[in-house]
Design a protein around this motif. Structure first.
Motif, short mmCIF file in Angstrom:
data_model
loop_
_atom_site.label_atom_id
_atom_site.label_comp_id
_atom_site.label_asym_id
_atom_site.label_seq_id
_atom_site.Cartn_x
_atom_site.Cartn_y
_atom_site.Cartn_z
N TRP A 1 -11.74 3.76 -21.40
CA TRP A 1 -10.44 3.97 -20.78
C TRP A 1 -9.99 5.42 -20.92
N SER A 2 -10.17 6.00 -22.09
CA SER A 2 -9.79 7.41 -22.31
C SER A 2 -10.61 8.33 -21.40
N SER A 3 -11.90 8.05 -21.30
CA SER A 3 -12.75 8.86 -20.43
C SER A 3 -12.34 8.72 -18.98
N PHE A 4 -12.01 7.50 -18.56
CA PHE A 4 -11.59 7.26 -17.19
C PHE A 4 -10.32 8.05 -16.88
N LEU A 5 -9.33 8.03 -17.78
CA LEU A 5 -8.07 8.74 -17.54
C LEU A 5 -8.28 10.25 -17.52
N GLN A 6 -9.19 10.76 -18.33
CA GLN A 6 -9.45 12.20 -18.36
C GLN A 6 -10.06 12.69 -17.05
#
Length: 630
Positions: A546-551
């Motif tokens: 999720w963090s990678s997707f938002l970045q």
């Protein structure tokens, strides 16, 4: 798997469904089947049906015949049976129609089905039965007998009438069809004998209704090294209600019990002392509540301990789940440094746990004020759900060994959010179910780094988790059989420029057969495979994804596409679109990286045909995609 009782309009169906549920729960889900559902392709009942119980002749003989030919099992009541050759006539049942291949004769009350090299002609009667005794395993039970409908065939006998010794119930040569001459109401021993003969697995002891689980209080907990997270959650709820705490420094802060009323539930928060007053209750956790606290089913009790539960506390109050083992696994699987901001925390550091709840998903998404006031991220996890939910309004069973949890997260909407932090385009919210599915795949590889069984976990678009199991056929060279092990349900609420997202998931971890589970994928027991560790692995994996997707949110799902397509069941699969006339055959090539649609190409060429995840009914295991009925 479902046990379907046909037809839903039969007067005995409701009580029979209830009786079957008392015998088969939690391994199977008994449900009524309507005549229209039996016939229409848009309702692929046969793909998840462990047993079809017939109380009257089916409206669609061909659908039943195909179900049996694919290995389906039938239990019929109130019938007579005669045996004939596969392509010949059957005594006095009349000649076969020109459409013999449809598996029916001119009289539609007679169902013709293949049984090895012969045919069984099953005739359904509307006559009124007479009282008779049947001998089953040296036990005599009373039934309603149809004397004009004999079971005239050589077969394994399930029960005999005490008078005349005639067969009352038989099992076909194939072992897939059980037929009884008697009609409902049916004794439990007769049903259990039939279900067992047909290969269904269930407890031999029928559950005592007085011992059925009831909703229990839940604990609001936090990771021991981040215990202040619990305080922040309580303060946020009190602020929403404009109620202050008895303020001292944080270590000495005291709260009074309070109530958070909402649309579906009223949450009563308690701050118990340990050990409680000595009282006798059905469950030790009830001793932490005031007397007579469970009279109103709308009230959900939440216990807020002043410190982490000790091993002894867990043994007494949470015997089915160890919060400390869960938090240790979260620490083990999480990479990176501690969050230095005391106002924020990681996924998996805040936990609401209940041994028996109505639904982890309903607690969040059916209580909008509670959902908005509750800080994120927070996980609701239960050992037993009494009203678990699946996609499209389906029920989700929660047998022992199943992981069921709902994760609440919050994210700002690009262009309209005043909340600091990452934002997301509303069109990209559809990818959350795919990202969470990838988290489950990643978690399995973390738990099984040698990939003895992790590579057998696959994704069925749009939101189901499957396992590749040995085929149920006797052919040792046959391809693996995909069986459902879990599913994902995402609900989103918008307001104030943010989206509150509730990701519900059910995953079979330690379930025994006939339920497919992670434990059954391994040829040998997997050390450390537990509900606590699987939950921690899934949540920490999702946080990274999720963090990678938002970045990289502007790229949509593109960075994750290859991993997703390696993990799903559908590459180059041929399916039929039934929402077109004539039906059209297409090949699945992937999902669109911008809106998460299923991308297909027509056989023989042509433009892409893209399908929405929530706009169609998907029976892709049988090569069928149809328009979803409203």
């Amino acid at each position: 798997m479902n046990v379907l009782v046909y037809p839903s309009t039969h007067p005995a169906t409701p009580s029979l469904v209830q009786t079957l549920a008392s015998i088969l729960t939690p391994h199977y889900l008994p449900q009524p089947l309507t005549p229209s559902q039996l016939s229409v392709q848009e309702y692929p009942w046969h793909t998840s049906c462990a047993l079809l119980l017939l109380l009257s002749p089916p409206t669609d003989h061909e659908a039943v015949r195909k179900y049996i030919e694919s290995g389906g099992r039938i239990l019929a009541f109130g019938v007579g049976v005669r045996k004939g050759t596969l392509f010949g006539s059957s005594h006095d049942f009349g000649s076969l129609s020109a459409g013999l291949g449809l598996g029916m004769v001119k009289d539609t009350t007679i169902l013709r089905v293949a049984d090895g090299s012969a045919s069984l002609y099953i005739s359904f009667s509307t006559a009124t039965g007479t009282s008779a005794d049947v001998l089953i395993n040296d036990t005599v039970v009373s039934v309603s007998r149809l004397p004009t409908c004999p079971l005239d065939t050589e077969a394994h006998t399930l029960g005999r009438y005490a008078e005349g010794n005639a067969p009352a119930g038989i099992l076909s040569q194939s072992g897939l069809i059980a037929m009884w001459n008697c009609t409902p109401p049916l004794p439990d021993i007769l049903l259990s004998r039939s279900l067992s003969a047909l290969g269904l697995r269930f407890s031999s002891q029928r559950a005592d209704p007085s011992l059925e689980p009831h909703i229990l209080p839940q604990f609001l907990l936090a990771r021991p090294d981040s215990w202040q997270v619990q305080h922040h959650i309580v303060e946020a709820l009190l602020d929403h209600l404009n109620i202050g705490s008895t303020v001292g420094d944080e270590s000495q802060r005291k709260w009074e019990p309070f109530v958070f009323e909402d649309a579906n539930d009223d949450f009563h928060f308690h701050f118990p002392s340990f050990p409680p007053a000595d009282r006798t209750t059905d469950h030790p956790i009830l001793e932490l509540l005031p007397p007579d606290s469970l009279s109103n089913t709308k009230i959900k009790h939440v216990l807020v301990p002043s410190k982490p539960l000790t091993p002894e506390d867990e043994r007494i109050y949470t015997p089915q789940f160890s919060p400390s083992a869960f938090f240790r696994a979260v620490d083990e699987f999480r990479s990176g440094t501690e969050d230095t901001n005391p106002e924020t925390w990681h996924i998996g550091e805040a936990l609401i746990y209940g041994e028996v709840v109505s639904s982890t998903q309903t607690m969040f998404d059916k209580n909008p004020s509670f959902l908005r006031a509750l800080p994120s991220p927070i996980v609701s996890l239960a050992t037993v759900q009494l009203a678990g939910r699946g996609r499209g309004g389906n029920a989700w069973l929660s047998p022992a060994g199943c992981l069921q949890m709902s994760l609440k997260i919050r994210v700002g909407l690009r262009g309209s959010s005043l909340v600091p932090g990452p934002t997301i385009r509303p069109s990209n919210l559809v990818f959350i179910q795919y990202l969470y599915a990838l988290a489950i795949i990643d978690a399995c590889h973390i738990l099984n780094p040698a990939s003895e069984w992790a590579h057998k976990v696959r994704l069925k678009w749009p939101n189901d988790i499957y396992g590749l199991f040995p085929s149920s056929t006797s052919n040792t060279k046959s391809t693996p059989e995909p069986r459902k092990m879990g599913g994902i349900l995402v609900n989103t609420s918008f307001g104030g420029g943010v989206a509150d997202i509730v990701i519900g998931s059910g995953l079979n971890v330690l379930n025994a057969p006939p339920i497919a589970s992670l434990a059954q994928l391994a040829s040998t027991p997997t050390p450390g495979l537990s509900v606590e560790r699987v939950a921690a692995a899934v949540l920490t994996s999702f946080e990274r994804i999720w963090s990678s997707f938002l970045q990289n949110e502007e790229q949509g799902f593109h960075p994750f596409m290859d991993q997703y397509l390696r993990s799903w069941l559908h590459s180059d699969q041929l399916v039929t679109l039934t929402n077109r006339t004539p039906h059209r055959s297409v090949r699945i090539v992937g999902i669109t990286p911008d809106h998460g649609l299923l991308r297909t190409v027509p056989m023989g060429g042509g433009e892409f045909i893209d399908l929405q995840p929530d706009g169609n009914s998907f029976d892709m295991m049988k090569g069928l995609i149809s328009t979803k009925k409203g």
